[in-house]
Design a protein around this motif. Sequence first.
Motif, PDB file in Angstrom:
ATOM      1  N   UNK A  19       2.219 -17.536-104.942  1.00  0.00           N
ATOM      2  CA  UNK A  19       2.319 -17.277-106.372  1.00  0.00           C
ATOM      3  C   UNK A  19       1.858 -15.490-106.714  1.00  0.00           C
ATOM      4  N   UNK A  20       0.955 -15.058-106.000  1.00  0.00           N
ATOM      5  CA  UNK A  20       0.510 -13.671-106.188  1.00  0.00           C
ATOM      6  C   UNK A  20       1.179 -12.596-105.622  1.00  0.00           C
ATOM      7  N   UNK A  21       2.369 -13.158-104.796  1.00  0.00           N
ATOM      8  CA  UNK A  21       3.225 -12.241-103.927  1.00  0.00           C
ATOM      9  C   UNK A  21       4.453 -12.467-104.511  1.00  0.00           C
ATOM     10  N   UNK A  22       4.694 -13.342-105.299  1.00  0.00           N
ATOM     11  CA  UNK A  22       6.101 -13.539-106.000  1.00  0.00           C
ATOM     12  C   UNK A  22       6.042 -14.220-107.213  1.00  0.00           C
ATOM     13  N   UNK A  23       7.057 -14.121-107.940  1.00  0.00           N
ATOM     14  CA  UNK A  23       6.970 -14.951-109.417  1.00  0.00           C
ATOM     15  C   UNK A  23       7.275 -16.311-109.050  1.00  0.00           C
ATOM     16  N   UNK A  24       6.401 -17.233-109.912  1.00  0.00           N
ATOM     17  CA  UNK A  24       6.750 -18.468-109.879  1.00  0.00           C
ATOM     18  C   UNK A  24       7.905 -19.200-109.991  1.00  0.00           C
ATOM     19  N   UNK A  25       8.365 -20.237-109.485  1.00  0.00           N
ATOM     20  CA  UNK A  25       9.801 -20.591-109.450  1.00  0.00           C
ATOM     21  C   UNK A  25       9.931 -21.044-111.308  1.00  0.00           C
ATOM     22  N   UNK A  26      11.271 -21.288-111.430  1.00  0.00           N
ATOM     23  CA  UNK A  26      11.407 -21.948-112.771  1.00  0.00           C
ATOM     24  C   UNK A  26      10.925 -23.399-112.804  1.00  0.00           C
ATOM     25  N   UNK A  27      10.850 -24.083-111.801  1.00  0.00           N
ATOM     26  CA  UNK A  27      10.684 -25.497-112.014  1.00  0.00           C
ATOM     27  C   UNK A  27       9.784 -25.819-110.428  1.00  0.00           C
ATOM     28  N   UNK A  28       9.015 -26.846-110.527  1.00  0.00           N
ATOM     29  CA  UNK A  28       8.493 -27.402-109.381  1.00  0.00           C
ATOM     30  C   UNK A  28       8.462 -28.791-109.378  1.00  0.00           C
ATOM     31  N   UNK A  29       8.755 -29.593-108.165  1.00  0.00           N
ATOM     32  CA  UNK A  29       8.666 -30.816-108.028  1.00  0.00           C
ATOM     33  C   UNK A  29       7.612 -31.457-107.132  1.00  0.00           C
ATOM     34  N   UNK A  30       6.735 -32.213-107.561  1.00  0.00           N
ATOM     35  CA  UNK A  30       5.470 -32.832-106.610  1.00  0.00           C
ATOM     36  C   UNK A  30       5.838 -34.282-106.182  1.00  0.00           C
ATOM     37  N   UNK A  31       5.584 -34.352-105.014  1.00  0.00           N
ATOM     38  CA  UNK A  31       5.650 -35.696-104.371  1.00  0.00           C
ATOM     39  C   UNK A  31       4.129 -35.905-104.054  1.00  0.00           C
ATOM     40  N   UNK A  32       3.604 -37.105-104.428  1.00  0.00           N
ATOM     41  CA  UNK A  32       2.237 -37.741-104.194  1.00  0.00           C
ATOM     42  C   UNK A  32       2.106 -39.004-104.161  1.00  0.00           C
ATOM     43  N   UNK A  33       1.139 -39.567-103.444  1.00  0.00           N
ATOM     44  CA  UNK A  33       0.730 -40.905-103.879  1.00  0.00           C
ATOM     45  C   UNK A  33      -0.369 -40.934-105.040  1.00  0.00           C
ATOM     46  N   UNK A  34      -0.420 -42.042-105.463  1.00  0.00           N
ATOM     47  CA  UNK A  34      -0.928 -42.295-106.810  1.00  0.00           C
ATOM     48  C   UNK A  34      -2.539 -41.932-106.554  1.00  0.00           C
ATOM     49  N   UNK A  35      -2.985 -42.136-105.399  1.00  0.00           N
ATOM     50  CA  UNK A  35      -4.629 -41.634-105.362  1.00  0.00           C
ATOM     51  C   UNK A  35      -4.621 -40.118-105.303  1.00  0.00           C
ATOM     52  N   UNK A  36      -3.714 -39.519-104.878  1.00  0.00           N
ATOM     53  CA  UNK A  36      -3.843 -37.929-105.087  1.00  0.00           C
ATOM     54  C   UNK A  36      -3.044 -37.499-106.258  1.00  0.00           C
ATOM     55  N   UNK A  37      -2.841 -38.359-107.328  1.00  0.00           N
ATOM     56  CA  UNK A  37      -2.051 -37.632-108.644  1.00  0.00           C
ATOM     57  C   UNK A  37      -2.894 -36.974-109.326  1.00  0.00           C
ATOM     58  N   UNK A  38      -3.902 -37.004-109.248  1.00  0.00           N
ATOM     59  CA  UNK A  38      -5.043 -36.091-110.275  1.00  0.00           C
ATOM     60  C   UNK A  38      -5.147 -34.830-109.872  1.00  0.00           C
ATOM     61  N   UNK A  39      -5.050 -34.604-108.756  1.00  0.00           N
ATOM     62  CA  UNK A  39      -4.859 -33.033-108.029  1.00  0.00           C
ATOM     63  C   UNK A  39      -3.456 -32.406-108.426  1.00  0.00           C
ATOM     64  N   UNK A  40      -2.461 -33.304-108.499  1.00  0.00           N
ATOM     65  CA  UNK A  40      -1.115 -32.623-108.766  1.00  0.00           C
ATOM     66  C   UNK A  40      -0.860 -32.532-110.327  1.00  0.00           C
ATOM     67  N   UNK A  41      -1.183 -33.620-111.260  1.00  0.00           N
ATOM     68  CA  UNK A  41      -0.965 -33.759-112.442  1.00  0.00           C
ATOM     69  C   UNK A  41      -2.063 -33.051-113.411  1.00  0.00           C
TER      70      UNK A  41
END
Length: 523
Positions: free
Chosen positions: A265-287
């Motif tokens: 992200x520090x080398x290019x603009x962030x995208x217009x949208x992101x889609x995150x795939x994760x298991x419930x046990x790791x959801x806190x990191x993503x969401x």
Amino acid sequence: MSSPLWITATPLASDGELHIGHLAGPYVAADVLSRSLRADGHPVLFTSGTADHAESVELRALRGGRKPEEVAEGFRAAITADWLRAGVRLDRVVRPGRDRGYRRWLQELLLGLYAQDVIVPRTRLAYYCESCRSWLHGAYVTGACGHCGARGEGGLCRRCARPNDAELVDPTCARCGAPGRPRRCRRLYLALEPMRELLADHWRGAELPPRLAVLCESLLEDGLPDVPVGHPGEWGVPVPVDGFAGHRVDSCFESAAMQLFGYGHDKQPLPERALHFCGLGHAFCHVVLLPAILVALGLKLPQAFHVNDTFDAGCGEPDGAPALWALDLLTEFGADTVRRHVLTARPQGPVHGVGRADLEHTRALLDGTWNSWLSRLFAAVREDSAGRVPDAEPGGEGWSALRHRLHRAAEDLREAYGPEAYDPRRVVALLDEVVRCTADFGYVNGFERHRPSGAVRHLRALAAQLAVASALTAWAWPVMPEGATRLAQALDVPPGGPVIPGSLVPPAAGTRLAPPSGPVFGF
């Protein structure tokens, strides 16, 4: 070119090999979406990484008398190789122990957040093992979650996805089995409560599945927690803040931050949208953690989430049987069979498990429907058209109705493959319906070859089936890329085109078919 759609899958701890639970979780599902978008001409950046600094890596090293970096390096190589065997094509895989500039980048991120008072020092209770004379965190401590009662490791609860720092019931040292004693410990924390309004606004605008919406609203109702950013230890990236010598960056915080490094992200603009795939046990990191970092950096990124329940690696096997390792299953059943199966078995609700018998059933289904129909089709072309695509327009008894149904199926597939209504289970069901209907069409029209005036009709029916086969090189490619590629080679057409009704065209008349010696899909 427009900015790419950013697809992420949870960084995987390099403390063991890839198993079927991982494939049934984020990785194959994210890869299918990535492939379908690329085939449709959309720019995509698909990233993940390996959580080399997870406490479980160090714990495994200690138990095996090895160095943590040796454990991380060995399992990272095995994991990335198995991703490739499974057809999971990642654009970038962050390797914390090897990627140039990663450590400095992470430390600078932490220092920047510390300077903004987003990361703050706190003195709180933490668990300590008197016997081992060490602090207990992450995989080093086990107990019952103070929120839902599920037993597990420290850090994040795999069942309710909430952080349980110093909130375990009956904490126990994972190394020696001694009880963990609460002690005051000064650490750095990511303070979430000051970001309440910004995070609440982000979650309101995000496409949250119900389970994650419940998690976020519950956190808001209970008061957003302070999340540890570091802990005393010897493994991991050193905390660069004065007064915290001997502390290492917490692996949960690092997993969230790693996503940004993977995107660059520090080398290019962030995208217009992101889609995150994760298991419930790791959801806190993503969401929670990743949005909090973005909010603190002043970055706004619309995000959607695809979450699955935790999948037991040994589910479906007799008690005491070893886990179902990805390498073994891919070698025995092939990538097509495994990918197709985990998409249908991907846990969205209660997990019922899967064993080798279930994979055998999937392989038998592919052989009995997909491969059986293609074998009959190739044999008919060889016998009735000298192995070449007949010079005839697609047709035959029922072709008009079937073609209409296939066009509708293509539109339904396109919807199920798309990011707005992504549903890989529906994709598999639609593909099976296409093959079954076409196989029935071929069987009915096969009788035309025995009618004195039916030769032309039979050739038209073969051309119609070849049109469906040609379409499947595109329609099935995101799910079963190996088989779709073999089918494309047999038909002499390019694989992996867009999922559209226009794909329903036979190869050029006169093309000599080159069917494989074995099954087309799976093996």
